[in-house]
Scaffold this active site. Structure first.
Site, PDB file in Angstrom:
ATOM      1  N   ASP A 272       6.318  21.663   6.153  1.00 44.21           N
ATOM      2  CA  ASP A 272       5.173  20.849   5.710  1.00 44.21           C
ATOM      3  C   ASP A 272       5.069  19.863   6.101  1.00 44.21           C
ATOM      4  O   ASP A 272       4.750  18.026   5.633  1.00 44.21           O
ATOM      5  CB  ASP A 272       5.112  20.912   3.805  1.00 44.21           C
ATOM      6  CG  ASP A 272       6.248  20.492   2.754  1.00 44.21           C
ATOM      7  OD1 ASP A 272       7.751  20.066   4.100  1.00 44.21           O
ATOM      8  OD2 ASP A 272       6.437  20.473   1.754  1.00 44.21           O
ATOM      9  N   SER A 273       6.756  19.224   6.444  1.00 46.91           N
ATOM     10  CA  SER A 273       6.713  17.901   7.239  1.00 46.91           C
ATOM     11  C   SER A 273       5.701  17.407   8.397  1.00 46.91           C
ATOM     12  O   SER A 273       5.760  16.572   9.351  1.00 46.91           O
ATOM     13  CB  SER A 273       8.083  17.868   8.067  1.00 46.91           C
ATOM     14  OG  SER A 273       8.017  18.903   8.865  1.00 46.91           O
TER      15      SER A 273
ATOM     16  N   GLU B 241      19.462  19.432   0.871  1.00 44.87           N
ATOM     17  CA  GLU B 241      18.710  18.432   2.360  1.00 44.87           C
ATOM     18  C   GLU B 241      19.516  17.259   2.099  1.00 44.87           C
ATOM     19  O   GLU B 241      19.444  16.579   0.698  1.00 44.87           O
ATOM     20  CB  GLU B 241      17.490  17.877   2.240  1.00 44.87           C
ATOM     21  CG  GLU B 241      17.181  16.919   3.380  1.00 44.87           C
ATOM     22  CD  GLU B 241      15.345  16.448   3.340  1.00 44.87           C
ATOM     23  OE1 GLU B 241      15.107  15.313   3.923  1.00 44.87           O
ATOM     24  OE2 GLU B 241      14.783  17.630   2.862  1.00 44.87           O
TER      25      GLU B 241
ATOM     26  N   GLU C 139      10.656  24.706  -3.087  1.00 46.79           N
ATOM     27  CA  GLU C 139      11.477  23.499  -3.233  1.00 46.79           C
ATOM     28  C   GLU C 139      12.034  23.884  -4.343  1.00 46.79           C
ATOM     29  O   GLU C 139      11.220  24.132  -5.779  1.00 46.79           O
ATOM     30  CB  GLU C 139      11.016  21.917  -3.384  1.00 46.79           C
ATOM     31  CG  GLU C 139      10.778  21.366  -1.782  1.00 46.79           C
ATOM     32  CD  GLU C 139      10.110  20.690  -1.540  1.00 46.79           C
ATOM     33  OE1 GLU C 139      10.222  20.087  -0.305  1.00 46.79           O
ATOM     34  OE2 GLU C 139       9.912  19.507  -2.521  1.00 46.79           O
TER      35      GLU C 139
ATOM     36  N   ASP D 155       6.465  26.959   5.032  1.00 44.47           N
ATOM     37  CA  ASP D 155       6.590  25.351   3.356  1.00 44.47           C
ATOM     38  C   ASP D 155       5.916  25.866   2.800  1.00 44.47           C
ATOM     39  O   ASP D 155       4.362  26.426   3.154  1.00 44.47           O
ATOM     40  CB  ASP D 155       7.575  24.465   4.067  1.00 44.47           C
ATOM     41  CG  ASP D 155       8.057  23.961   3.838  1.00 44.47           C
ATOM     42  OD1 ASP D 155       9.357  24.449   3.051  1.00 44.47           O
ATOM     43  OD2 ASP D 155       8.688  23.076   4.791  1.00 44.47           O
TER      44      ASP D 155
ATOM     45  N   LYS E 222       9.278  29.850   2.389  1.00 42.90           N
ATOM     46  CA  LYS E 222      10.597  28.075   1.191  1.00 42.90           C
ATOM     47  C   LYS E 222       9.827  27.363   0.543  1.00 42.90           C
ATOM     48  O   LYS E 222       8.684  27.234   0.784  1.00 42.90           O
ATOM     49  CB  LYS E 222      11.152  27.408   2.888  1.00 42.90           C
ATOM     50  CG  LYS E 222      12.181  26.493   2.283  1.00 42.90           C
ATOM     51  CD  LYS E 222      12.715  26.015   3.236  1.00 42.90           C
ATOM     52  CE  LYS E 222      11.971  24.981   3.801  1.00 42.90           C
ATOM     53  NZ  LYS E 222      12.072  23.250   3.057  1.00 42.90           N
TER      54      LYS E 222
END
Length: 285
Positions: free
Chosen positions: A65-66, A203, A136, A104, A134
């Site tokens: 998602d970066s 991270e 979070e 993501d 993925k």
């Protein structure tokens, strides 16, 4: 004959897991951890870059998602949508022949609603052809993880600095430096493993903490700003090759400076067109 056979056996054991497989899978990553072989992961968001990265021998490509930051210019990862992530993921999958492609789940597509999380993961898998998703978080997303995995979709976790929670943290500084937060991370990473995650990204946490939890897990950890003792490493490709101007955190090793190279090429092109030297006689029909 016996010694030749023995030599072949020894040689086969010394070969890397990475080089032996034609297609990287979640099981390959587990075998690499057991063999003590480091896992490599980079981001990619489009067909051309994914082709280069895959041909370079990378193990895992993360459609992160970066993309919200480096492709669309947003300040955070929050604005990118599920439809946009599927678009980027499908572009990457069409290029990849060997790497495991992980996508993501974007902000708002899984938090607080395990049914929505499953539907989001299914859309990514069906519409992009990716191999895993993925997300979070720790204990708070366990139900979503278990529901997604029950549907046969592999899940990679993400702890430490979680960019989708940036407004909660208020800063991009190192996480889990204090004992309370470090203890929660240790609990959360075991929860993710027990829930069925095949790997976890760590991270921006202290290297000693990352080393401790990596050694305690059966599943591999992938670090970014988490020291050398994680089972693998990940970077954003735009940062690694110097396309991102002015972003140089401590954990980043920049292997190229393409911003300067491309900027110089554009300036040369502008100069040649303005002067009339491009195109020349050999460059026209």
């Amino acid at each position: 004959m016996f010694y030749f056979y023995l030599w072949i056996c020894i040689k086969s054991k010394s070969m890397s897991v990475h080089k032996e497989v034609k297609r990287i899978t979640t099981r390959t990553l587990q075998e690499m951890k057991l063999a003590g072989e480091k896992i490599t992961m980079l981001t990619a968001y489009d067909f051309s870059m994914a082709t280069i990265v895959d041909d370079g021998g990378i193990d895992v490509i993360l459609v992160g998602d970066s993309a919200s930051n480096v492709m669309a210019g947003h300040e955070t990862t929050l604005p990118i949508t599920l439809d946009q992530m599927i678009y980027h993921a499908a572009s990457v999958v069409r290029a990849v022949k060997r790497a495991l492609v992980v996508v993501d789940l974007p902000f708002g597509s899984y938090q607080g609603n395990s049914k929505e999380a499953l539907n989001s993961a299914i859309r990514i898998m069906k519409e992009s052809g990716a191999h895993a998703v993925k997300l979070e978080g720790g204990a708070e997303v366990r139900e979503s993880i278990e529901r997604i995995i029950t549907a046969g979709i592999p899940v990679m976790g993400h702890l430490g600095l979680t960019p989708q929670s940036i407004y909660k943290f208020g800063t991009y500084t190192v996480r889990a430096k204090q004992e309370e937060e470090a203890s929660k991370l240790k609990e959360d990473i075991l929860i993710l493993q027990d829930a069925g995650c095949f790997s976890v990204v760590l991270e921006k946490i202290p290297a000693a903490l990352a080393s401790e939890v990596s050694a305690s897990l059966k599943i591999p950890t992938i670090g970014i700003g988490a020291g050398q003792n994680c089972d693998g490493q990940v970077l954003v490709i735009n940062d690694l090759i110097g396309l991102t101007k002015g972003f140089k955190p401590r954990f980043l090793r920049q292997y190229l400076n393409l911003y300067e190279e491309i900027n110089g090429a554009v300036k040369a092109y502008v100069s040649d067109v303005k002067s009339g030297s491009f195109p020349n006689e050999k460059e026209q029909y």
